[in-house]
Design a protein around this motif. Structure first.
Motif, PDB file in Angstrom:
ATOM      1  N   ARG A 176       0.892  -1.179   0.012  1.00 59.90           N
ATOM      2  CA  ARG A 176       0.039  -0.071  -0.173  1.00 59.90           C
ATOM      3  C   ARG A 176       0.879   1.248  -0.027  1.00 59.90           C
ATOM      4  O   ARG A 176       0.596   2.330  -0.561  1.00 59.90           O
ATOM      5  N   PHE A 177       1.929   1.128   0.805  1.00 58.38           N
ATOM      6  CA  PHE A 177       2.653   2.310   0.655  1.00 58.38           C
ATOM      7  C   PHE A 177       3.407   2.710  -0.668  1.00 58.38           C
ATOM      8  O   PHE A 177       3.814   3.767  -1.081  1.00 58.38           O
ATOM      9  N   ARG A 178       3.790   1.574  -1.133  1.00 60.44           N
ATOM     10  CA  ARG A 178       4.544   1.699  -2.583  1.00 60.44           C
ATOM     11  C   ARG A 178       3.427   2.373  -3.406  1.00 60.44           C
ATOM     12  O   ARG A 178       3.676   3.079  -4.335  1.00 60.44           O
ATOM     13  N   LYS A 179       2.158   1.962  -3.475  1.00 63.67           N
ATOM     14  CA  LYS A 179       1.138   2.519  -4.321  1.00 63.67           C
ATOM     15  C   LYS A 179       0.897   4.090  -4.001  1.00 63.67           C
ATOM     16  O   LYS A 179       1.018   4.864  -5.073  1.00 63.67           O
ATOM     17  N   MET A 180       1.146   4.348  -2.862  1.00 64.49           N
ATOM     18  CA  MET A 180       0.793   5.805  -2.421  1.00 64.49           C
ATOM     19  C   MET A 180       2.123   6.458  -2.824  1.00 64.49           C
ATOM     20  O   MET A 180       1.975   7.620  -3.392  1.00 64.49           O
ATOM     21  N   LEU A 181       3.219   5.923  -2.804  1.00 66.48           N
ATOM     22  CA  LEU A 181       4.629   6.502  -3.477  1.00 66.48           C
ATOM     23  C   LEU A 181       4.293   6.901  -4.717  1.00 66.48           C
ATOM     24  O   LEU A 181       4.685   7.868  -5.273  1.00 66.48           O
ATOM     25  N   THR A 182       3.901   5.901  -5.611  1.00 62.29           N
ATOM     26  CA  THR A 182       3.753   5.880  -6.867  1.00 62.29           C
ATOM     27  C   THR A 182       2.848   6.896  -7.291  1.00 62.29           C
ATOM     28  O   THR A 182       2.867   7.700  -8.282  1.00 62.29           O
ATOM     29  N   ILE A 183       1.683   7.130  -6.774  1.00 62.99           N
ATOM     30  CA  ILE A 183       0.673   8.056  -6.982  1.00 62.99           C
ATOM     31  C   ILE A 183       1.126   9.487  -6.625  1.00 62.99           C
ATOM     32  O   ILE A 183       0.894  10.544  -7.273  1.00 62.99           O
ATOM     33  N   GLU A 184       1.722   9.606  -5.568  1.00 64.55           N
ATOM     34  CA  GLU A 184       2.386  10.972  -4.891  1.00 64.55           C
ATOM     35  C   GLU A 184       3.625  11.383  -5.534  1.00 64.55           C
ATOM     36  O   GLU A 184       4.200  12.443  -5.015  1.00 64.55           O
ATOM     37  N   GLN A 185       4.253  10.599  -6.188  1.00 62.22           N
ATOM     38  CA  GLN A 185       5.644  11.012  -6.387  1.00 62.22           C
ATOM     39  C   GLN A 185       6.232  12.031  -7.030  1.00 62.22           C
ATOM     40  O   GLN A 185       7.196  12.756  -6.917  1.00 62.22           O
ATOM     41  N   HIS A 224       4.214  14.993  -6.929  1.00 59.79           N
ATOM     42  CA  HIS A 224       3.534  15.994  -6.227  1.00 59.79           C
ATOM     43  C   HIS A 224       4.082  16.458  -4.895  1.00 59.79           C
ATOM     44  O   HIS A 224       4.001  17.494  -4.240  1.00 59.79           O
ATOM     45  N   ASN A 225       5.087  15.607  -4.619  1.00 59.69           N
ATOM     46  CA  ASN A 225       5.865  15.816  -3.021  1.00 59.69           C
ATOM     47  C   ASN A 225       7.089  15.341  -3.047  1.00 59.69           C
ATOM     48  O   ASN A 225       7.528  14.090  -3.515  1.00 59.69           O
ATOM     49  N   ALA A 226       7.825  16.215  -2.946  1.00 63.53           N
ATOM     50  CA  ALA A 226       9.444  16.181  -3.214  1.00 63.53           C
ATOM     51  C   ALA A 226       9.966  15.081  -2.028  1.00 63.53           C
ATOM     52  O   ALA A 226      10.837  14.327  -2.597  1.00 63.53           O
ATOM     53  N   GLU A 227       9.336  15.152  -1.010  1.00 62.48           N
ATOM     54  CA  GLU A 227      10.051  13.908   0.012  1.00 62.48           C
ATOM     55  C   GLU A 227       9.537  12.515  -0.748  1.00 62.48           C
ATOM     56  O   GLU A 227      10.500  11.694  -0.520  1.00 62.48           O
ATOM     57  N   LEU A 228       8.568  12.381  -1.240  1.00 60.70           N
ATOM     58  CA  LEU A 228       8.036  11.129  -1.766  1.00 60.70           C
ATOM     59  C   LEU A 228       8.977  10.928  -2.999  1.00 60.70           C
ATOM     60  O   LEU A 228       9.107   9.521  -3.289  1.00 60.70           O
ATOM     61  N   THR A 229       9.314  11.755  -3.825  1.00 60.96           N
ATOM     62  CA  THR A 229      10.079  11.621  -4.995  1.00 60.96           C
ATOM     63  C   THR A 229      11.526  10.832  -4.642  1.00 60.96           C
ATOM     64  O   THR A 229      11.887  10.064  -5.095  1.00 60.96           O
TER      65      THR A 229
END
Lengths: 207, 207
Positions: free
Chosen positions: A109-118, A120-125
């Motif tokens: 689930r966290f990977r999917k969230m990372l994928t979706i928000e990558q 939009h959010n520098a930290e997640l990039t």
DNA sequence: GTCTATAAGAAGATAGAC
DNA sequence: GTCTATCTTCTTATAGAC
């Protein structure tokens, strides 16, 4: 599980499917089984829930890699492990990594969230690149570098070998995240990939 | 470019960075240089703009693949093209595919939007898999199958070869989408990858 | 710690002047 | 086709009772 944790868990599920902005606080509360205002007794804002997920993931990831890296980075290079690298061991290693990434509920689930928000959010990039590109590649690279030194594998650029080994795994992982029904097909292709990888790189006399 | 097209273009840029839900109609209008209500003279809803992007992309993709597939699927297997496959040709082919995917403005933004929306929208799930997994893999598989038949490459499972060739390209592409600054590094690794791929699979006497 | 009521603002969309 | 004004709904967040 207490309410605070259940909020985090439900939020992660929703964020990973629809993205942060598409999920309302009421929706999270609903999933937990409480009303939206009750949620603010546990977290001071929606962003605060998001940050909670992030920091828990950071903790889990560090714990997980601390275990993994030990096998690959320091003096504890267990000759017994690597000298016995058979085709089946390599397949097990690949399938193991793959199914862990794919089936661990939180990781997935966290990977999917990372994928979706990558984007939009520098930290997640940064986090995405670290967790699904740089860390696995450098880990694999270190392993193949050792196997090359041991004389078990043909001498070759370990970084490229790592890319050859890991990239198919990564592609099939992202495929299964999108379309879970295709997992059997992916697993079969993954096994064929590793088998062929092994044939290519392994020294004949080493087998 | 007329206003209707400019709306589509601005919306795609915004959607590809922030996701559909995080972008407001006012934001799109602002990027175009008009007020939000004016936008409704061109599209009947926000979703209608999204659908416009989708249908334009469908058209472009079909046009693009129609050109590509011709080289790989039918009787027009040009022996002159494939018999002269040198390492440099292969590298050019990989780098060409990579830089096209990475630098074509529309393709790039649309891929980012696909990436962001892939779990949220069933249509985009299918589209992503088609455009970035199934189509490239089957295309590459057909090519390697032919090259094998011609006796230029070692006999091997063409699907696995396609995965070996394409997966690193895919991984590096997703890396550069996140972190464009790493393109030089990615290109270097890509070239090393193809060089090693070629050495592995190409018959010695065929070079 | 959960609820209802509600504030304050943002968002999608329409009406109607120009 | 573009604007201002406005409607309606949704959303985050707070207040205060229990």
């Amino acid at each position: 599980m207490n309410t605070k944790s259940r909020i985090l868990d439900s939020a992660l599920t929703l964020f990973s499917e629809k993205g942060y902005h598409s999920v309302s606080v009421a929706e999270i509360a609903d999933a937990v089984g409480i009303k939206a205002p009750s949620l603010y007794k546990h977290y001071k804002s929606k962003r605060d829930i998001f940050n909670g997920i992030l920091s828990e993931m950071q903790t889990r990831y560090e714990k997980q890699t601390a275990t993994l890296q030990m096998n690959g980075s320091n003096a504890a290079v267990d000759a017994d492990i690597f000298s016995s690298v058979s085709e089946d061991t390599l397949i097990q290693m690949g399938i193991g990594l793959f199914t862990y990434f794919l089936h661990d509920d939180y990781v997935c689930r966290f990977r999917k969230m990372l994928t979706i928000e990558q984007f939009h959010n520098a930290e997640l990039t940064t986090l995405y690149t670290k967790q699904y590109t740089d860390d696995p590649l450098s880990y694999q690279s270190r392993i193949f570098s050792m196997l090359g030194t041991c004389g078990l594998f043909r001498p070759a650029n370990a970084d490229v070998m790592a890319l050859h080994f890991y990239a198919p795994l990564y592609l099939l992982l992202t495929l299964c995240d999108r379309e879970p029904a295709r997992e059997p097909e992916a697993l079969q292709l993954l096994e064929q990939h590793i088998r062929q990888f092994n044939q290519i790189y392994k020294k004949e006399n080493a087998q």
